[in-house]
Design a protein around this motif. Sequence first.
Motif, mmCIF file in Angstrom:
data_model
loop_
_atom_site.group_PDB
_atom_site.id
_atom_site.type_symbol
_atom_site.label_atom_id
_atom_site.label_comp_id
_atom_site.label_asym_id
_atom_site.label_seq_id
_atom_site.Cartn_x
_atom_site.Cartn_y
_atom_site.Cartn_z
ATOM 1 N N ASN A 213 38.978 33.986 33.139
ATOM 2 C CA ASN A 213 40.370 33.121 33.262
ATOM 3 C C ASN A 213 40.137 31.770 32.781
ATOM 4 O O ASN A 213 40.994 31.120 33.189
ATOM 5 C CB ASN A 213 40.986 33.600 34.488
ATOM 6 N N ASN A 214 39.198 31.545 31.834
ATOM 7 C CA ASN A 214 39.048 30.046 31.259
ATOM 8 C C ASN A 214 38.912 29.217 32.720
ATOM 9 O O ASN A 214 39.315 27.949 32.407
ATOM 10 C CB ASN A 214 40.109 29.750 30.477
ATOM 11 N N GLY A 215 37.951 29.580 33.623
ATOM 12 C CA GLY A 215 37.599 28.657 34.778
ATOM 13 C C GLY A 215 38.764 28.663 35.709
ATOM 14 O O GLY A 215 38.645 28.005 36.772
ATOM 15 N N CYS A 216 39.877 29.222 35.502
ATOM 16 C CA CYS A 216 41.123 29.159 36.602
ATOM 17 C C CYS A 216 40.903 30.180 37.325
ATOM 18 O O CYS A 216 40.298 31.395 37.070
ATOM 19 C CB CYS A 216 42.468 29.067 35.972
ATOM 20 N N PRO A 217 41.358 30.102 38.704
ATOM 21 C CA PRO A 217 41.439 31.348 39.531
ATOM 22 C C PRO A 217 42.407 32.405 39.236
ATOM 23 O O PRO A 217 43.314 32.072 38.572
ATOM 24 C CB PRO A 217 41.757 30.853 40.953
ATOM 25 N N GLU A 218 41.900 33.461 39.567
ATOM 26 C CA GLU A 218 42.686 34.788 38.995
ATOM 27 C C GLU A 218 43.664 35.233 40.220
ATOM 28 O O GLU A 218 43.147 35.193 41.245
ATOM 29 C CB GLU A 218 41.834 36.184 38.321
ATOM 30 N N VAL A 219 44.856 35.354 39.781
ATOM 31 C CA VAL A 219 45.990 35.792 40.995
ATOM 32 C C VAL A 219 45.997 37.244 41.288
ATOM 33 O O VAL A 219 45.910 38.281 40.501
ATOM 34 C CB VAL A 219 47.264 35.229 40.290
ATOM 35 N N SER A 220 45.638 37.435 42.527
ATOM 36 C CA SER A 220 45.322 38.881 42.929
ATOM 37 C C SER A 220 46.408 39.260 43.504
ATOM 38 O O SER A 220 47.548 38.739 43.653
ATOM 39 C CB SER A 220 44.225 38.791 44.141
ATOM 40 N N ASP A 221 46.396 40.902 43.568
ATOM 41 C CA ASP A 221 47.606 41.244 44.195
ATOM 42 C C ASP A 221 48.123 40.900 45.545
ATOM 43 O O ASP A 221 49.336 40.804 45.847
ATOM 44 C CB ASP A 221 47.415 42.885 44.354
ATOM 45 N N GLU A 222 47.153 40.489 46.283
ATOM 46 C CA GLU A 222 47.299 39.897 47.625
ATOM 47 C C GLU A 222 48.089 38.605 47.444
ATOM 48 O O GLU A 222 49.195 38.403 48.369
ATOM 49 C CB GLU A 222 45.984 39.874 48.368
ATOM 50 N N VAL A 223 47.824 37.935 46.655
ATOM 51 C CA VAL A 223 48.334 36.558 46.298
ATOM 52 C C VAL A 223 49.948 36.687 45.808
ATOM 53 O O VAL A 223 50.981 36.210 46.415
ATOM 54 C CB VAL A 223 47.989 35.486 45.149
ATOM 55 N N VAL A 224 49.997 37.799 44.966
ATOM 56 C CA VAL A 224 51.426 38.214 44.389
ATOM 57 C C VAL A 224 52.363 38.645 45.843
ATOM 58 O O VAL A 224 53.490 38.094 45.795
ATOM 59 C CB VAL A 224 51.338 39.041 43.372
ATOM 60 N N LYS A 225 51.738 39.570 46.775
ATOM 61 C CA LYS A 225 52.365 39.970 47.738
ATOM 62 C C LYS A 225 52.858 38.612 48.656
ATOM 63 O O LYS A 225 53.785 38.701 49.251
ATOM 64 C CB LYS A 225 51.523 40.955 48.577
#
Length: 463
Positions: free
Chosen positions: A338-350
């Motif tokens: 993700n080019n050094g950025c954190p990836e958004v998980s399903d938990e975060v979306v929830k």
Amino acid sequence: MKHLNKLFVAMVMLAGISSQAQDSNNPWAISFGVNAVDTRVSAASKVEDQFSEFFNAKDHWNILPSVSYLNVSKYVGSNFSFGLTGSINKIKKFVNPRINDEDYTVTNPGDLSYYAVDGVVNYSFMNLIKSKVIDPSAHVGGGYTWYGDNSAGTVNGGLGLTLWFTENVGLSYRATYKYSFEDNRADMPTHMQHFAGLTFKFGGKDTDGDGIYDKDDACPDVAGLKQFNGCPDTDGDGIADKDDACPDVAGPAEFNGCPDTDGDGIADKDDACPEVAGLKQFNGCPDTDGDGVMDKNDKCPDVKGPKENGGCPWPDRDGDGVLDKDDKCPDVKGTVANNGCPEVSDEVVKRLNDYAKTILFDSGKASFQQQTYPVLQSIAAILKEYPNSKFSLEGHTDSDGKDAANQKLSEDRAAAVKNYLVENGIDSSRLSSVGFGESKPIDTNKTKAGKANNRRVEVKLVK
């Protein structure tokens, strides 16, 4: 006689001032010394008797105890020289012929004066025997001799030897057989004349005084060395100044006489770092860390780094394995994918949608109720943790009212959430909003609770 001696002294001084070595360079020569006249030659009846007592000076030679001859000659090339000899003497010993096999008798004819002027063509064998000291020669010529009151012409020939003490000063001896054309022996006998003295050569030009004559001197106006044909080698490195790129500083021939102080194979004059060994591609400057950036331009000379970063390694501030130059989130640890950025998980979306469910609007409007602002701030905080992720804000309504009104209300409410987030630090390019009206219910519209669930804003991750 007194004036003749003075003349000899003057000629010697001139020779001492002007003389140099080698006939081809010093064409002029002066010889002076004593001469001896031997009249026994014409008294002998046989040829072998003429020379049987060749060196019997005591009985036969007439010697004037003073400088008694002067020869001036000029070298004309091919080992030949031409000269003129003037000599004087007193004849006190006259050898009479043998009578009835008796011994020769010697009489004094009366201290007769003797004067002679002779032309001499001399050939030197010095070059043939390849010597610089021993100079044998042969000569021929002719002259005129005054003997008392008589005089006659002579034809001459003989041998000589010169021993050179220096290149221009030698001790010379010459023996000359002088055949007289006078019929009367008593008037002018055929005789031998011996010459012994000093010879000086001079006449060569050496403008710079380096011992090499101008005609052989490649640098006639500057004193130099024989091995360089008269050119100087100021720094003593074995390379003549005219061929030396650095004539005042010693250096090897491979660098045209220039030094290489640091020994890196690049001459100091071409070396940008002459006191530190370096590389040719950097004009003699070093690259300690081998990163292709020379030390003087390298901000991190002991650590490899790209030229674009001044020779220093790229930083990774967040330590996520993605260099800051490539990290779209350099201050937040993320993933390489993700080019050094954190990836958004399903938990975060929830979590985002759990907050979104609690967003309350004024009835029939797109304005927020007061208790909703902390919720919106929480959503903004989460989005800031994922600065490289994009989100879509989707508005929904229940089925009360007209469809068109519900569609517009859902669009306005989604846009209101977007605007708030942008105003609180979220880049607008990361957000989009859309309204679906009453078309996507998640619960029944027949109950109050169901309708409340359908009135909502959802947060979707845009992939």
